[in-house]
Design a protein around this motif. Structure first.
Motif, PDB file in Angstrom:
ATOM      1  N   VAL A  67      -2.093 -14.025  23.005  1.00 25.70           N
ATOM      2  CA  VAL A  67      -1.527 -15.369  22.884  1.00 25.70           C
ATOM      3  C   VAL A  67      -0.327 -15.505  23.808  1.00 25.70           C
ATOM      4  CG1 VAL A  67      -0.492 -17.057  21.304  1.00 25.70           C
ATOM      5  CG2 VAL A  67      -2.291 -15.528  20.478  1.00 25.70           C
ATOM      6  N   SER A  68      -0.267 -16.605  24.548  1.00 27.12           N
ATOM      7  CA  SER A  68       0.880 -16.887  25.426  1.00 27.12           C
ATOM      8  C   SER A  68       1.897 -17.727  24.643  1.00 27.12           C
ATOM      9  CB  SER A  68       0.425 -17.655  26.673  1.00 27.12           C
ATOM     10  OG  SER A  68      -0.431 -16.861  27.444  1.00 27.12           O
ATOM     11  N   TYR A  69       2.835 -17.053  24.004  1.00 20.71           N
ATOM     12  CA  TYR A  69       3.863 -17.748  23.234  1.00 20.71           C
ATOM     13  C   TYR A  69       4.950 -18.274  24.160  1.00 20.71           C
ATOM     14  CZ  TYR A  69       1.808 -15.729  19.018  1.00 20.71           C
ATOM     15  OH  TYR A  69       0.958 -15.387  17.992  1.00 20.71           O
ATOM     16  N   THR A  70       5.485 -19.444  23.849  1.00 16.61           N
ATOM     17  CA  THR A  70       6.582 -20.028  24.615  1.00 16.61           C
ATOM     18  C   THR A  70       7.810 -19.133  24.517  1.00 16.61           C
ATOM     19  OG1 THR A  70       5.724 -22.223  24.135  1.00 16.61           O
ATOM     20  CG2 THR A  70       7.997 -22.104  24.904  1.00 16.61           C
ATOM     21  N   VAL A  71       8.123 -18.694  23.323  1.00 15.13           N
ATOM     22  CA  VAL A  71       9.176 -17.703  23.070  1.00 15.13           C
ATOM     23  C   VAL A  71       8.574 -16.660  22.142  1.00 15.13           C
ATOM     24  CG1 VAL A  71      11.072 -19.351  23.365  1.00 15.13           C
ATOM     25  CG2 VAL A  71      10.177 -18.932  21.091  1.00 15.13           C
ATOM     26  N   PRO A  72       9.053 -15.434  22.170  1.00 17.00           N
ATOM     27  CA  PRO A  72       8.496 -14.429  21.262  1.00 17.00           C
ATOM     28  C   PRO A  72       8.638 -14.883  19.804  1.00 17.00           C
ATOM     29  CG  PRO A  72       9.911 -13.396  22.888  1.00 17.00           C
ATOM     30  CD  PRO A  72      10.101 -14.878  23.036  1.00 17.00           C
ATOM     31  N   PHE A  82      -3.470 -11.766  14.265  1.00 20.82           N
ATOM     32  CA  PHE A  82      -3.913 -12.886  15.088  1.00 20.82           C
ATOM     33  C   PHE A  82      -2.856 -13.984  15.128  1.00 20.82           C
ATOM     34  CE2 PHE A  82      -7.539 -10.663  13.398  1.00 20.82           C
ATOM     35  CZ  PHE A  82      -8.351 -10.510  14.509  1.00 20.82           C
ATOM     36  N   GLY A  83      -2.981 -14.840  16.131  1.00 17.27           N
ATOM     37  CA  GLY A  83      -2.042 -15.947  16.275  1.00 17.27           C
ATOM     38  C   GLY A  83      -2.618 -17.048  17.133  1.00 17.27           C
ATOM     39  N   ALA A  84      -1.820 -18.086  17.326  1.00 19.51           N
ATOM     40  CA  ALA A  84      -2.237 -19.237  18.124  1.00 19.51           C
ATOM     41  C   ALA A  84      -1.019 -20.102  18.413  1.00 19.51           C
ATOM     42  CB  ALA A  84      -3.286 -20.058  17.383  1.00 19.51           C
TER      43      ALA A  84
END
Length: 162
Positions: A67-72, A82-84
């Motif tokens: 996942v490409s998070y804007t900030v960690p 998992f995430g999104a």
């Protein structure tokens, strides 16, 4: 003696079930009936989608390391979870209530930083809904980041608080 033990077990089991029912969805700090209704018909959505206030989605999650998070994430996700991400437009009132069907960490990002939640309520005994978190935000664009989920999908409702 066997009948007495079985009777006591049945009474205890019935009492435990009744307590769980009483402590179920009513144990949230605020009503969650809207979320339950929305979750029943939530359309499947991919990570990165735009979510609208007043709606719910069944969000497909990815391994957190993909996942490409804007900030960690504020809480570091465990390996194998998992995430999104999803975008949302914060209404003029500036408040959002984000509710999830399962366990996951929620970060809301605005202006490049995570916003602290204003209120939180979570219950493990409510069928179909696990947590609901309120945020006070600036009207406009925001990013919802989910992380640390154990399942590959989660239902998300984005609502104005009641």
């Amino acid at each position: 003696m066997k009948k007495v033990v079985l009777s006591l077990f049945a009474i205890l089991a019935g009492t435990s079930f009744a307590m769980a029912a009483d402590g179920g969805c009513d144990a949230f700090k605020w009503p969650v009936a809207r979320e339950q209704a929305l979750f029943a018909a939530a359309p499947a959505t991919q990570s990165g989608a735009a979510l609208a206030a007043g709606e719910a989605a069944d969000l497909a999650l990815e391994p957190v390391d993909a996942v490409s998070y804007t900030v960690p994430p504020e809480r570091a996700p465990a390996a194998g979870t998992f995430g999104a991400t999803a975008s949302v437009t914060v209404p003029p009132e500036g408040e959002l209530q984000i509710s999830l069907s399962g366990e996951a960490w929620i970060d809301v990002i605005q202006d490049g930083h995570a916003t602290k939640s204003a209120a939180f309520s979570g219950v493990k005994t409510c069928p179909g809904i696990r947590k609901s978190v309120r945020f006070k935000l600036t009207p406009g664009a925001a990013t919802i980041q989910l992380s640390g989920a154990k399942d590959e999908s989660i239902k998300v409702a984005v609502l104005a608080p009641e």
